[in-house]
Scaffold this motif. Structure first.
Motif, PDB file in Angstrom:
ATOM      1  N   LEU A  35       0.722  -1.271   0.151  1.00 39.70           N
ATOM      2  CA  LEU A  35       0.373   0.143  -0.179  1.00 39.70           C
ATOM      3  C   LEU A  35       0.732   1.061  -0.101  1.00 39.70           C
ATOM      4  CD1 LEU A  35      -2.496  -1.494   0.277  1.00 39.70           C
ATOM      5  CD2 LEU A  35      -3.486  -0.390   2.232  1.00 39.70           C
ATOM      6  N   PRO A  36       0.195   2.125  -0.698  1.00 39.57           N
ATOM      7  CA  PRO A  36       0.886   3.771  -0.395  1.00 39.57           C
ATOM      8  C   PRO A  36       1.802   3.737   0.457  1.00 39.57           C
ATOM      9  CG  PRO A  36      -0.763   3.858  -2.277  1.00 39.57           C
ATOM     10  CD  PRO A  36      -0.946   2.437  -1.139  1.00 39.57           C
ATOM     11  N   HIS A  37       3.123   4.281   1.533  1.00 40.31           N
ATOM     12  CA  HIS A  37       3.591   4.556   2.334  1.00 40.31           C
ATOM     13  C   HIS A  37       3.726   3.261   3.008  1.00 40.31           C
ATOM     14  CE1 HIS A  37       2.448   8.505   1.395  1.00 40.31           C
ATOM     15  NE2 HIS A  37       1.202   7.884   1.162  1.00 40.31           N
ATOM     16  N   GLU A  38       3.380   2.292   2.746  1.00 39.50           N
ATOM     17  CA  GLU A  38       3.667   0.925   3.702  1.00 39.50           C
ATOM     18  C   GLU A  38       5.446   0.671   3.089  1.00 39.50           C
ATOM     19  OE1 GLU A  38       3.177  -3.839   3.803  1.00 39.50           O
ATOM     20  OE2 GLU A  38       2.230  -2.364   2.468  1.00 39.50           O
ATOM     21  N   ALA A  39       6.134   0.491   4.670  1.00 43.47           N
ATOM     22  CA  ALA A  39       7.639  -0.124   4.345  1.00 43.47           C
ATOM     23  C   ALA A  39       7.719  -1.076   3.395  1.00 43.47           C
ATOM     24  CB  ALA A  39       7.541  -0.468   5.740  1.00 43.47           C
ATOM     25  N   LEU A  40       8.904  -0.409   2.819  1.00 43.84           N
ATOM     26  CA  LEU A  40       9.245  -1.722   1.313  1.00 43.84           C
ATOM     27  C   LEU A  40      10.273  -1.790   1.207  1.00 43.84           C
ATOM     28  CD1 LEU A  40       7.488  -0.298  -2.343  1.00 43.84           C
ATOM     29  CD2 LEU A  40      10.180  -1.926  -2.074  1.00 43.84           C
ATOM     30  N   MET A  41      10.805  -3.375   2.158  1.00 39.89           N
ATOM     31  CA  MET A  41      12.044  -3.282   3.134  1.00 39.89           C
ATOM     32  C   MET A  41      12.632  -4.426   1.381  1.00 39.89           C
ATOM     33  SD  MET A  41      11.574  -2.101   5.474  1.00 39.89           S
ATOM     34  CE  MET A  41      13.618  -3.097   6.263  1.00 39.89           C
ATOM     35  N   ALA A 102      10.399   2.973   0.705  1.00 43.20           N
ATOM     36  CA  ALA A 102       9.602   4.215   1.655  1.00 43.20           C
ATOM     37  C   ALA A 102       9.485   4.916   1.364  1.00 43.20           C
ATOM     38  CB  ALA A 102       8.058   3.044   1.838  1.00 43.20           C
ATOM     39  N   PRO A 103      10.227   5.119   2.265  1.00 48.30           N
ATOM     40  CA  PRO A 103      10.508   6.931   2.483  1.00 48.30           C
ATOM     41  C   PRO A 103      11.353   7.893   1.423  1.00 48.30           C
ATOM     42  CG  PRO A 103      11.250   5.696   4.136  1.00 48.30           C
ATOM     43  CD  PRO A 103      11.051   5.011   3.214  1.00 48.30           C
ATOM     44  N   CYS A 104      12.531   6.787   0.959  1.00 48.03           N
ATOM     45  CA  CYS A 104      13.037   7.610   0.045  1.00 48.03           C
ATOM     46  C   CYS A 104      13.215   7.789  -1.441  1.00 48.03           C
ATOM     47  CB  CYS A 104      14.338   6.588  -0.136  1.00 48.03           C
ATOM     48  SG  CYS A 104      15.004   6.209   1.360  1.00 48.03           S
ATOM     49  N   PHE A 105      11.737   7.799  -1.878  1.00 50.00           N
ATOM     50  CA  PHE A 105      11.241   7.092  -3.680  1.00 50.00           C
ATOM     51  C   PHE A 105      10.110   7.381  -2.688  1.00 50.00           C
ATOM     52  CE2 PHE A 105      14.650   4.893  -4.144  1.00 50.00           C
ATOM     53  CZ  PHE A 105      15.488   5.724  -5.368  1.00 50.00           C
ATOM     54  N   ASP A 106       9.128   8.466  -3.939  1.00 47.03           N
ATOM     55  CA  ASP A 106       7.420   8.196  -4.077  1.00 47.03           C
ATOM     56  C   ASP A 106       6.198   7.471  -4.607  1.00 47.03           C
ATOM     57  OD1 ASP A 106       5.245  10.019  -4.348  1.00 47.03           O
ATOM     58  OD2 ASP A 106       5.770  10.923  -6.028  1.00 47.03           O
ATOM     59  N   LEU A 107       6.018   6.406  -3.891  1.00 46.09           N
ATOM     60  CA  LEU A 107       5.489   5.315  -4.534  1.00 46.09           C
ATOM     61  C   LEU A 107       4.391   5.331  -3.893  1.00 46.09           C
ATOM     62  CD1 LEU A 107       8.347   3.049  -3.967  1.00 46.09           C
ATOM     63  CD2 LEU A 107       7.320   3.860  -5.699  1.00 46.09           C
ATOM     64  N   SER A 108       3.385   6.956  -3.782  1.00 41.55           N
ATOM     65  CA  SER A 108       2.132   6.979  -3.562  1.00 41.55           C
ATOM     66  C   SER A 108       1.066   6.936  -4.431  1.00 41.55           C
ATOM     67  CB  SER A 108       2.116   8.594  -3.049  1.00 41.55           C
ATOM     68  OG  SER A 108       2.357   9.202  -4.204  1.00 41.55           O
ATOM     69  N   ARG A 109       1.550   6.548  -5.568  1.00 41.18           N
ATOM     70  CA  ARG A 109       0.409   6.535  -6.665  1.00 41.18           C
ATOM     71  C   ARG A 109       0.448   4.722  -7.220  1.00 41.18           C
ATOM     72  NH1 ARG A 109       1.448  10.877 -11.324  1.00 41.18           N
ATOM     73  NH2 ARG A 109       1.008  13.134  -9.671  1.00 41.18           N
ATOM     74  N   PRO A 110      -1.088   4.677  -7.183  1.00 37.96           N
ATOM     75  CA  PRO A 110      -0.897   2.873  -6.767  1.00 37.96           C
ATOM     76  C   PRO A 110      -0.638   2.710  -8.601  1.00 37.96           C
ATOM     77  CG  PRO A 110      -3.093   3.946  -6.172  1.00 37.96           C
ATOM     78  CD  PRO A 110      -1.454   4.702  -6.465  1.00 37.96           C
ATOM     79  N   ASN A 111       0.552   1.748  -8.690  1.00 45.79           N
ATOM     80  CA  ASN A 111       1.211   1.084 -10.240  1.00 45.79           C
ATOM     81  C   ASN A 111       1.812   0.288 -10.094  1.00 45.79           C
ATOM     82  OD1 ASN A 111       2.089   1.509 -12.506  1.00 45.79           O
ATOM     83  ND2 ASN A 111       2.771   3.797 -12.510  1.00 45.79           N
ATOM     84  N   HIS A 112       2.208  -0.548 -11.029  1.00 48.81           N
ATOM     85  CA  HIS A 112       3.464  -1.241 -11.458  1.00 48.81           C
ATOM     86  C   HIS A 112       5.088  -0.635 -11.418  1.00 48.81           C
ATOM     87  CE1 HIS A 112       5.072  -4.846 -11.959  1.00 48.81           C
ATOM     88  NE2 HIS A 112       5.716  -4.587 -13.128  1.00 48.81           N
ATOM     89  N   TYR A 113       5.375  -1.245 -10.233  1.00 49.25           N
ATOM     90  CA  TYR A 113       7.525   0.082 -10.183  1.00 49.25           C
ATOM     91  C   TYR A 113       8.418  -1.745 -10.707  1.00 49.25           C
ATOM     92  CZ  TYR A 113       4.792   3.586  -8.345  1.00 49.25           C
ATOM     93  OH  TYR A 113       3.734   5.228  -8.333  1.00 49.25           O
TER      94      TYR A 113
END
Length: 292
Positions: A35-41, A102-113
């Protein structure tokens, strides 16, 4: 003919970006949906078969990341990734460095990355880049939300209480339905914490209630006769987790006169996932939020 051989050699190098001089780099994700802002380890696995020890982590440039959205859109970086920390990797050994992107890149929009990692080898004047690893940012469906004032006298300028918002979301991870908790400010401009409470069934509706300490109690169905009971503090910390079974009656939350919340009906089943562990005797319902 010589030109063809040279072209083929360059093509083979391009097809193998994750290996150089016996050093390979791989990006590993434990899950594919966030989800947006969820920790992305993100785990970066470095394998050394160069025949000599290698030193990493002495500066901030030894490891870097590139994140792309659909159509090769380069995702803006919001902050440096914390990667410094010196270590030596001997030959025939593997090291893994884990970072939260998550805090380092703008991943706020739903999308495939996709994400790839690059390791700098200054002693050889080379860089090794991993293959791309894909993941999805999902919007999720909001099931419930509640504004609340942070307890224990925390106030803003002017004496106004600090107000935050609990929200419950459901998402589909592949074929699995999951329940998420998000803690944010009232306007939802700043997210303090978001995490998956656990898997849930499609025919069950979560039952949330707040106690006098500002803790959020959530009871929801995880199976035909099983329920998860979790407690989250105003700081977004999971402070209790229990499993309850439908036995004779259905488990439900009940608010007591002194502002506490209890589970009535059904029967509690000790589980290895319990928090605190089932051998402890401390009541999680008495847990108060931490002061700042």
């Amino acid at each position: 003919m010589k030109k063809l051989v040279a072209t083929l050699a360059c093509w083979l190098v391009w097809l193998s970006p994750a290996m150089s001089q016996g050093v390979s780099v791989e990006v590993v994700l434990d899950q594919a949906y966030f989800l947006p802002h969820e920790a992305l380890m993100v785990k970066v696995r470095i394998t050394n078969f160069s025949g000599q020890p290698l030193e990493f982590g002495k500066d901030d440039d030894w490891l870097s990341f590139a994140v792309e959205g659909s159509k090769s859109f380069v995702v803006p970086r919001l902050a440096p990734v914390a990667v410094r920390g010196a270590f030596t990797l001997d030959s025939s050994q593997v090291a893994t460095r884990t970072v939260d992107l998550a805090p380092c890149f703008d991943l706020s929009r739903p999308n495939h990355y996709t994400v790839r990692a690059t390791v700098n080898l200054p002693q050889w004047q080379r860089m090794v880049t991993s293959d791309k690893k894909g993941f999805d940012i999902l919007s999720g469906a909001k099931l419930w939300e509640q504004d609340f004032g942070v307890p224990q006298g925390v106030v803003q300028a002017g004496g106004f209480p600090v107000v935050r918002k609990y929200a419950l979301f459901q998402t589909i991870h592949g074929k699995q339905l999951k329940l998420y908790l998000r803690l944010s400010d009232v306007a939802e401009n700043k997210v303090f914490r978001i995490f998956a409470i656990g898997p849930m069934v499609s025919f069950g509706k979560p039952e949330p209630q707040m106690d006098k300490f500002g803790n959020l109690h959530v009871l929801y169905q995880t199976g035909a006769r099983s329920f998860n009971y979790s407690i989250v503090s105003p700081e977004g910390l999971l402070i209790a987790r229990e499993t309850h079974d439908y036995t004779g009656s259905r488990p439900v939350l009940r608010a007591e006169s002194e502002g506490r919340i209890t589970v009535t009906g059904g029967i509690r089943r000790p589980s290895a996932d319990d928090l605190p562990p089932p051998t402890t005797t401390v009541s999680s319902n008495d847990a108060e939020p931490k002061t700042r």
